[in-house]
Design a protein around this motif. Structure first.
Motif, PDB file in Angstrom:
ATOM      1  N   PHE A 363      43.519  79.861  66.920  1.00 54.55           N
ATOM      2  CA  PHE A 363      44.889  79.886  66.999  1.00 54.55           C
ATOM      3  C   PHE A 363      45.727  78.888  65.855  1.00 54.55           C
ATOM      4  CE2 PHE A 363      44.740  76.423  70.137  1.00 54.55           C
ATOM      5  CZ  PHE A 363      46.177  75.571  69.484  1.00 54.55           C
ATOM      6  N   VAL A 364      46.538  79.801  65.684  1.00 52.71           N
ATOM      7  CA  VAL A 364      47.852  79.200  64.498  1.00 52.71           C
ATOM      8  C   VAL A 364      49.679  79.441  65.627  1.00 52.71           C
ATOM      9  CG1 VAL A 364      45.732  78.897  62.908  1.00 52.71           C
ATOM     10  CG2 VAL A 364      47.653  80.709  63.131  1.00 52.71           C
ATOM     11  N   PHE A 365      50.295  78.947  64.617  1.00 57.13           N
ATOM     12  CA  PHE A 365      51.658  78.986  64.930  1.00 57.13           C
ATOM     13  C   PHE A 365      52.571  79.903  63.537  1.00 57.13           C
ATOM     14  CE2 PHE A 365      50.679  75.207  67.726  1.00 57.13           C
ATOM     15  CZ  PHE A 365      51.735  74.895  68.626  1.00 57.13           C
ATOM     16  N   LEU A 366      52.757  80.360  63.849  1.00 62.00           N
ATOM     17  CA  LEU A 366      53.535  81.018  62.772  1.00 62.00           C
ATOM     18  C   LEU A 366      55.581  80.070  62.554  1.00 62.00           C
ATOM     19  CD1 LEU A 366      53.949  84.666  64.494  1.00 62.00           C
ATOM     20  CD2 LEU A 366      52.946  83.704  62.712  1.00 62.00           C
ATOM     21  N   PRO A 367      56.069  80.571  61.547  1.00 62.52           N
ATOM     22  CA  PRO A 367      56.616  79.538  61.048  1.00 62.52           C
ATOM     23  C   PRO A 367      58.082  80.068  62.740  1.00 62.52           C
ATOM     24  CG  PRO A 367      56.351  81.377  59.355  1.00 62.52           C
ATOM     25  CD  PRO A 367      55.625  81.791  60.076  1.00 62.52           C
ATOM     26  N   ASP A 368      57.906  80.992  63.765  1.00 68.68           N
ATOM     27  CA  ASP A 368      59.257  80.873  63.886  1.00 68.68           C
ATOM     28  C   ASP A 368      58.786  80.283  65.893  1.00 68.68           C
ATOM     29  OD1 ASP A 368      57.415  82.662  65.164  1.00 68.68           O
ATOM     30  OD2 ASP A 368      58.908  84.113  65.317  1.00 68.68           O
ATOM     31  N   GLY A 369      57.428  79.517  65.654  1.00 62.95           N
ATOM     32  CA  GLY A 369      57.403  78.411  66.074  1.00 62.95           C
ATOM     33  C   GLY A 369      56.153  79.432  67.862  1.00 62.95           C
ATOM     34  N   ARG A 370      55.694  81.276  67.272  1.00 64.04           N
ATOM     35  CA  ARG A 370      55.792  81.223  68.271  1.00 64.04           C
ATOM     36  C   ARG A 370      53.637  81.500  67.966  1.00 64.04           C
ATOM     37  NH1 ARG A 370      57.039  87.491  68.146  1.00 64.04           N
ATOM     38  NH2 ARG A 370      57.039  86.739  65.445  1.00 64.04           N
ATOM     39  N   ILE A 371      52.851  81.944  68.621  1.00 64.42           N
ATOM     40  CA  ILE A 371      51.226  81.496  68.550  1.00 64.42           C
ATOM     41  C   ILE A 371      50.723  82.986  68.342  1.00 64.42           C
ATOM     42  CG2 ILE A 371      49.445  80.668  69.736  1.00 64.42           C
ATOM     43  CD1 ILE A 371      50.650  78.160  70.713  1.00 64.42           C
ATOM     44  N   LEU A 372      49.765  82.994  67.109  1.00 58.30           N
ATOM     45  CA  LEU A 372      49.362  84.151  66.494  1.00 58.30           C
ATOM     46  C   LEU A 372      47.640  83.513  67.026  1.00 58.30           C
ATOM     47  CD1 LEU A 372      49.028  86.627  65.188  1.00 58.30           C
ATOM     48  CD2 LEU A 372      48.036  85.470  63.194  1.00 58.30           C
ATOM     49  N   CYS A 373      47.419  84.524  67.999  1.00 58.23           N
ATOM     50  CA  CYS A 373      45.795  84.607  68.591  1.00 58.23           C
ATOM     51  C   CYS A 373      45.345  85.494  68.949  1.00 58.23           C
ATOM     52  CB  CYS A 373      45.698  83.212  69.697  1.00 58.23           C
ATOM     53  SG  CYS A 373      47.323  84.739  71.301  1.00 58.23           S
ATOM     54  N   ASN A 374      43.827  85.827  69.006  1.00 61.74           N
ATOM     55  CA  ASN A 374      42.820  86.546  70.002  1.00 61.74           C
ATOM     56  C   ASN A 374      42.870  86.439  71.542  1.00 61.74           C
ATOM     57  OD1 ASN A 374      39.801  86.266  70.246  1.00 61.74           O
ATOM     58  ND2 ASN A 374      40.512  85.341  68.260  1.00 61.74           N
ATOM     59  N   ILE A 375      42.703  87.040  71.811  1.00 59.39           N
ATOM     60  CA  ILE A 375      42.731  87.802  73.343  1.00 59.39           C
ATOM     61  C   ILE A 375      41.163  88.040  74.075  1.00 59.39           C
ATOM     62  CG2 ILE A 375      43.136  87.458  76.054  1.00 59.39           C
ATOM     63  CD1 ILE A 375      46.434  87.182  74.611  1.00 59.39           C
ATOM     64  N   LYS A 376      40.253  87.524  74.599  1.00 57.63           N
ATOM     65  CA  LYS A 376      39.025  88.471  75.117  1.00 57.63           C
ATOM     66  C   LYS A 376      39.456  88.540  76.519  1.00 57.63           C
ATOM     67  CE  LYS A 376      34.834  89.789  75.211  1.00 57.63           C
ATOM     68  NZ  LYS A 376      34.446  90.134  76.854  1.00 57.63           N
ATOM     69  N   GLN A 377      39.158  89.472  76.743  1.00 59.22           N
ATOM     70  CA  GLN A 377      39.730  89.662  78.491  1.00 59.22           C
ATOM     71  C   GLN A 377      37.595  90.737  79.177  1.00 59.22           C
ATOM     72  OE1 GLN A 377      42.642  92.012  78.819  1.00 59.22           O
ATOM     73  NE2 GLN A 377      43.118  90.637  80.206  1.00 59.22           N
TER      74      GLN A 377
END
Length: 807
Positions: A363-377
């Motif tokens: 995961f990494v942070f976007l400039p606005d503070g949100r988190i870009l990630c991937n989710i495995k279910q």
């Protein structure tokens, strides 16, 4: 004597000679060893026609011209068959070749921004697996790594965290000498070493710009016994001609270290550590340390420890530390908040996989503070690209054609990641943050992992299947790929052969990413089941820990249960079920073939045959792995012996192929050699191919091709299907090879001294020797009143046409 096989359609023989034919019946006698290279082009004819193959022992290539011409004519007749689209499963012609896979494929990884410039790593099979740093320049990818360098770390043997870029300077680890080099980020610029020659290895680097140094994971191999791991610093302001200094120790005392991460103000350092016998997915410790003016760790605080797996500490713009932990039973994202650990989002899904390699960015942070990630279910094949808002825990799933994403990188204005699916090659994409979440039209494809353009009608679409394991209350998972080829169907009433794939690790998982290595099989008429047996990742900690103490038991049961489930569902042919696997998957494969009777053939690539040898002869990172999978050694020596297939070769009953790297430090070559020798001595069809310049896993294009085509040839030969090898590959030797059908009666003909062995059901013919003996001819005669429909009567003929007519 090694017996080679004559390619019927491409070999010219001596002019016609006089013949003294003789034919009769005798017991089958399999050839002890045979080279597949010369067997590659031999067809087995179908569509109700008599099939014909010839193996040739005579080295000068001489043989009966008429029989070769007859075979060629029959093949030409077959090509004119109207019903050409109905072909047995496993024999379909595919647009996907092993050469396409290696020549047209690169591995993409580690996208990184330096300012707004994007860099990434390419792994190239056609360059011997060399890894190269690439940069976008003028809208085009440009290689930055000189041809004599290979960007790859060997820390923990699996490496990762191979390079970093800061203000136009690249710092990378060179594979051959494991030194760190600095290079201006322009093509044609020579790298300069910044670490001295020696036995240090480096990985997972971060730039400490204020102190003109790199902070990284260091592995010291200068002493006897196990190497020493620590977090160290390396000076970057090296004056020309000055002596290079060894790395300075910042943090030590634990057996392993990972993910040193510096806060944006340069005041704090976070890192992950663990000790034997734990693996990083068992129990790790997250520590934060304050740095003094000299850059040393002045004080430290343990933020999380105990029986939880922690990884990927990441600082946000405000100096708050985020990380991934499985304390809830699932790999979720947490943060430190005023000395306490707080869940950002808890859900029964995985935000990361096990830490086999260093330097990953789940995961990494976007400039606005949100988190870009991937989710495995668990119930969904693949993972989802998502944005997590840490202020409220809200998850936004981004609509995308990608079912497999990762490798995130973010700059002030752009975002980049790797995305793909089962039918779409992995590609490196970039998009402006202002338009993200982006529409497909907003994404710019920087580089594709495959140049091969294949229509979707030739590509199998996977399905996630939950199936019973046979153990009360437990199910397991597999990703199932049905056969798929636009030009072919199997004969009515027939079912496809099955290839079960047992992944390595064993703490790993099957992937739905575009995989030509799987589509290679499905486009030829094989069904493939990629099994996430108990112990796999992606299904929570409880599922992952099922394998503790049960390796060689639960994984074996689950692979067998998956195959039986598909057979019971009427999806595959139970008489043609094979299994393959590499490393730990190779061990599962060998156990299935030794202790169970589900599969009819198998292939082990750098697989484990002897657990005792593995426990006493492997590298530091995995030296205590078996403590949890089997039990402590040598205290449980007897259990290790019981679970080692090499000790029970008398129970093997089906063909096995082995592919092995001679320089493998994880699974030594002697294990494959011992297993192959034992199987060969039992008279079972087997093969051992050793690649002299390979280690654990194959990186060179030629070897990747040989392993893949060799495995297909091996399985098809074992299943009585048409088997071919590409003409540009080296020999592969099979032992105890018998091309005839099981228990097939055989006739024998002597023509001008050449003794031919003929399969009376299959029509297979091979030259087995030369002897100048005259005698009468015996021809089969159909008799409905006889059991088996055939008897023999004496009949003499001097005409080759009579022999051809009989064939």
């Amino acid at each position: 004597m090694q017996r080679t096989i004559l390619p019927i359609l491409f070999t010219l023989v001596a002019p016609s000679l006089a013949f003294t034919p003789t034919i009769g019946l005798r017991r089958p006698s399999p050839v002890s060893s045979v080279s597949l290279k010369h067997y590659r082009s031999s067809p087995r004819l179908r569509s109700g026609r008599v099939s014909f193959r010839m193996q040739q022992e005579i080295q000068d290539g001489e043989g009966p011209r008429e029989i070769l011409e007859w075979a060629k004519k029959r093949e030409q007749e077959r090509a004119k068959t109207p019903d050409a689209s109905t072909v047995p499963y496993g024999e379909w012609e595919s647009p996907i070749t092993s050469k396409d896979i290696t020549d047209g494929t690169v591995g993409l990884g580690s996208p990184t921004f330096d300012g707004e410039e994007l860099y990434w790593l390419e792994s190239r099979p056609n360059e011997g697996g060399r890894q190269v740093i690439v940069k976008m320049e003028g809208g085009q990818p440009v290689d930055l790594t000189p041809p004599s360098f290979n960007v790859r770390s060997r820390v923990h043997e699996y490496g990762g965290g191979d390079f970093i870029v800061n203000k136009g300077v690249i710092y990378f680890v060179n594979f051959v000498d494991q030194r760190i080099y600095a290079q201006l980020a322009f093509p044609g610029v020579d790298p300069v070493p910044i670490t001295p020659e020696g036995k240090f290895r480096f990985s997972d680097m971060v730039v400490d710009e204020r102190r003109s140094r790199l902070i990284c994971v260091v592995e010291d191999h200068s002493r006897e016994g196990e190497p020493t791991n620590f977090i160290g610093s390396v000076k970057t302001d090296v004056e020309e001609g000055a002596a290079l200094t060894p790395p300075e120790v910042l943090v030590d005392g634990q057996d392993f270290y990972a993910s040193p991460r510096l806060s944006q103000d340069g005041e704090q350092l976070a890192w992950v550590s663990w000790i034997h016998p734990n693996m990083p997915w068992d129990a790790t410790v997250l520590t934060r340390g304050a740095l003094d003016a000299s850059g040393k760790v002045a004080s430290r605080k343990v933020l999380a420890a105990g029986q939880e797996s922690i990884m990927n500490p990441t600082w946000d713009a405000f100096g708050q530390l985020y990380f991934i932990s499985d304390r809830s039973g699932w790999y979720n994202i947490y943060r430190e908040d005023e000395g306490e650990v707080v869940a950002v989002k808890e859900m029964e899904a995985e935000f990361a996989g096990p830490m086999w390699k260093l330097g990953s960015k789940p995961f990494v942070f976007l400039p606005d503070g949100r988190i870009l990630c991937n989710i495995k279910q668990p119930k969904v094949a693949g993972s989802r690209l998502s944005i997590l808002d840490p202020s409220n825990g809200k998850v936004e799933n981004i609509a995308s054609s990608y079912t497999h994403v990762g490798g995130f990188a973010v700059s002030e204005d752009k975002i980049s990641f790797l995305g793909g699916s089962a039918r779409q090659p992995t590609e490196l994409v970039i998009a402006p943050i202002a338009k993200f979440p982006a529409k497909k039209s907003d994404l710019t494809v920087v580089k594709k992992s495959s140049k091969l353009e294949i229509k979707s009608l030739y590509l199998s679409e996977p399905t996630s299947i939950e199936f019973p394991t046979g153990r009360p209350g437990q199910t397991a998972w597999m990703i199932y790929y049905p056969p798929q080829n636009a030009k072919f169907v199997g004969p009515s009433g027939s079912l496809p052969p099955l290839l079960v794939k047992s992944h390595g690790g064993p703490t790993a998982a099957a992937s739905t990413a575009f995989n030509l290595g799987i589509q290679f099989w499905t486009s030829r008429g094989y069904a493939v089941a990629d099994v996430d047996y108990s112990g796999s990742s992606g299904y929570g900690r409880k599922y992952r820990e099922r394998l503790k103490g049960n390796w060689g038991i639960y994984d074996v049961e689950d692979c067998c249960s998956a195959a039986k489930f598909l057979e019971q569902q009427g999806l595959v042919d139970g008489s043609k079920m094979a299994i393959d696997g590499g490393s730990a998957g190779g061990y599962t494969t060998l156990c299935c073939l030794t202790f169970k009777d589900t599969f009819k053939a198998g292939c082990s690539s750098y697989g484990i045959g002897d657990l005792e040898t593995l426990a006493s002869d492997t590298h530091k990172f995995e030296s205590r792995y078996l403590d949890s999978l089997v039990g402590p050694y040598p205290e449980m020596k007897e259990e290790y012996r019981k679970r080692s297939p090499i000790n029970y070769v008398e129970q093997l009953k089906c063909p096995i192929a082995f592919f092995q790297g001679a320089e493998d430090r994880v699974v030594p070559l002697n294990q494959a050699e011992a297993m192959h020798k034992a199987v060969k001595e039992k008279g079972i069809l087997t093969s051992l191919t050793v690649f002299e310049s390979e280690g654990h896993g194959f990186r060179q294009a030629k070897n990747i091709r040989t392993a893949l085509d060799g495995e297909l040839f091996f399985f098809n030969s074992a299943f009585g299907l048409k088997a071919t090898m590409p003409g540009d590959l080296d020999e592969i030797v099979m032992d105890n090879f018998d091309p005839f059908l099981p228990n097939e009666p055989r006739g024998y003909v002597i023509i001008e001294g050449y003794e031919l062995e003929c399969g009376l059901e299959s029509g297979i013919v091979r030259v087995i020797g030369y002897e100048n003996v005259e005698g009468a001819a015996y021809f089969p005669e159909d008799r409905a009143d006889q059991q088996g429909g055939m008897i023999f009567k004496e009949k003499k003929s001097d005409k080759i046409e009579d022999i051809v007519e009989w064939l």
